[in-house]
Enzyme design. Structure first.
Site, PDB file in Angstrom:
ATOM      1  N   TYR A 302       0.823  -1.206   0.000  1.00  0.00           N
ATOM      2  CA  TYR A 302       0.000   0.000   0.000  1.00  0.00           C
ATOM      3  C   TYR A 302       0.859   1.258   0.000  1.00  0.00           C
ATOM      4  CZ  TYR A 302      -3.368  -3.493   1.660  1.00  0.00           C
ATOM      5  OH  TYR A 302      -4.155  -4.605   1.796  1.00  0.00           O
ATOM      6  N   GLU A 376     -17.570  -2.261  24.127  1.00  0.00           N
ATOM      7  CA  GLU A 376     -18.589  -1.904  23.130  1.00  0.00           C
ATOM      8  C   GLU A 376     -19.151  -0.493  23.295  1.00  0.00           C
ATOM      9  OE1 GLU A 376     -21.068  -5.397  23.461  1.00  0.00           O
ATOM     10  OE2 GLU A 376     -20.326  -6.158  21.552  1.00  0.00           O
TER      11      GLU A 376
END
Ligand code: NI
Length: 396
Positions: A302, A376
């Site tokens: 990349y 979360e």
């Protein structure tokens, strides 16, 4: 109610669904370029929000538009990656991976769930903004050539071309609730280097009859470090590391050949090309001068990831406005690679980090490990911030 409060309350309203989405994705991970069920799931969710996606972009990718009033005015693209890693999950959680040897160990389930949550919130705010939001769900971030490059080839950044693009990535060492930004150079280009040095093997007691590829290789490895210390500007982050050297002789046997593998990482495309050329010249001429032969192969990974300074400054200010100064940190350079960089080479881009750790709850494992997990609560931050950045940037 002002828009910031609306975003907060819509995020709150949708948070249990967003957590469920993340858990579903986490328990059903798919490897790079095999995200068929994930793509189907994302498509179904988008449709349930009243958003019609274009499916099958670069095979398993999706693109969708959310149009506000005056949709042509400005376009903001938001990107999530969807692939998982070949790791056996060791977490004992209700949502643990149901697929042996495959795990969302880089948080791409979090990125996808956050983008779906953001899509849900923004689709409920269509009357409140002008311009459009382009959602990009891409495959294969973890694997060369990178799903981002394929999405671009398939036209994901065209018709309409976005004015800006944002992406977010989990950061386990940053507590959930916090986020991080960095202007300019952020992540590195990464190239794989494969060197084969050929000499002439023989009895180690008769060096005059041999061309010793081990000695040649030793010189090459040392000499190549001048790429970092002599050729790279002191201002240019550059890493050259070799992790594999195979010379299969013995105490008294000089082998014919040595193989070396390494990685080259930096943060400027022009310098990257120059360095490739220079490494090859050093290695080949050194081997030749010592009577041997060297082939240096570079497999390009990349490009480097550049965050638009102005856009990133604005995004950081939006984050401070939403989350408070104490929840927004400045990031260090990171020599890892990320295929969001392909978008950043074309569009005005900002890639920021979402804190997902919770030391007190023992959630601190790094990405790409079998015990990686998140607090979360980070999903709420991920969704509300991405929504707020988008709305603010559309208004800017
Ligand atoms: Ni990742």
């Amino acid at each position: 109610m002002d828009l910031k409060e609306k975003i907060k309350s819509l995020t709150q309203e949708n948070v249990s669904e967003i957590v469920n989405i993340r858990r579903h994705l986490h328990s059903h991970p798919e490897l790079s370029f095999q995200e068929y069920q994930t793509a189907q799931y994302v498509a179904d969710k988008l449709k349930s929000f009243g958003i019609v996606p274009t499916e099958g972009v670069a095979d398993t990718g999706l693109v969708a538009m959310i149009e506000g009033k005056n949709p042509q005015k400005k376009v903001i693209a938001l990107r999530a990656d969807m692939d998982a890693l070949p790791i056996q999950e060791e977490n004992d959680v209700p949502y643990k991976s149901t697929k042996p040897g495959v795990m969302h160990a880089c948080g791409h389930d979090v990125h996808t769930a956050s983008l779906l949550g953001t899509a849900r919130v923004l689709s409920q705010l269509k009357e409140d903004f002008e311009g459009s939001v382009k959602l990009i769900f891409q495959p294969g971030e973890e694997k060369i050539p990178g799903g981002a490059s394929l999405m671009i080839k398939a036209g994901a950044l065209e018709s309409p071309a976005p004015n800006h693009i944002f992406g977010q990535h989990v950061l386990p060492h940053l507590p959930a609730g916090k986020v991080g930004f960095r202007e300019g150079m952020y992540m590195a280009s990464a190239d794989e280097i494969y060197i084969t040095v050929t000499g002439k093997g023989g009895h180690a007691a008769m060096p005059e009859k041999n061309i010793d590829p081990i000695l040649i290789t030793s010189h090459i490895i040392v000499a190549l470090q001048q790429i970092v210390s002599r050729h790279a500007s002191p201002k240019m982050p550059t890493v050259l590391s070799f992790g594999r050297v195979i010379a299969d002789g013995a105490t008294n046997i000089i082998p014919n050949e040595v193989k070396v593998e390494g990685t080259f990482r930096t943060m400027d495309e022009e310098w990257r090309a120059k360095a490739h050329h220079r490494m090859r010249a050093i290695a080949e001429s050194l081997a030749e001068g010592m009577g041997g032969k060297c082939e240096l192969e570079i497999r390009k990974g990349y490009p480097f990831l550049k965050n638009s300074p102005e856009l990133t400054q604005r995004a950081k200010n939006y984050a401070i406005d939403l989350l408070g100064q104490e929840s927004v940190v400045d990031l260090d350079l990171w020599m890892a690679a990320e295929d969001f960089s392909y978008y950043s080479q074309i569009a005005d881009a900002c890639f920021y980090r979402l804190g997902t750790g919770n030391e007190a709850q023992g959630i601190s494992s790094s990405v790409h490990t079998p015990t990686f997990d998140i607090d979360e609560d980070a999903l709420q931050t991920g969704v509300s911030l991405m929504s707020w950045i988008t709305i603010q940037e559309l208004r800017y």
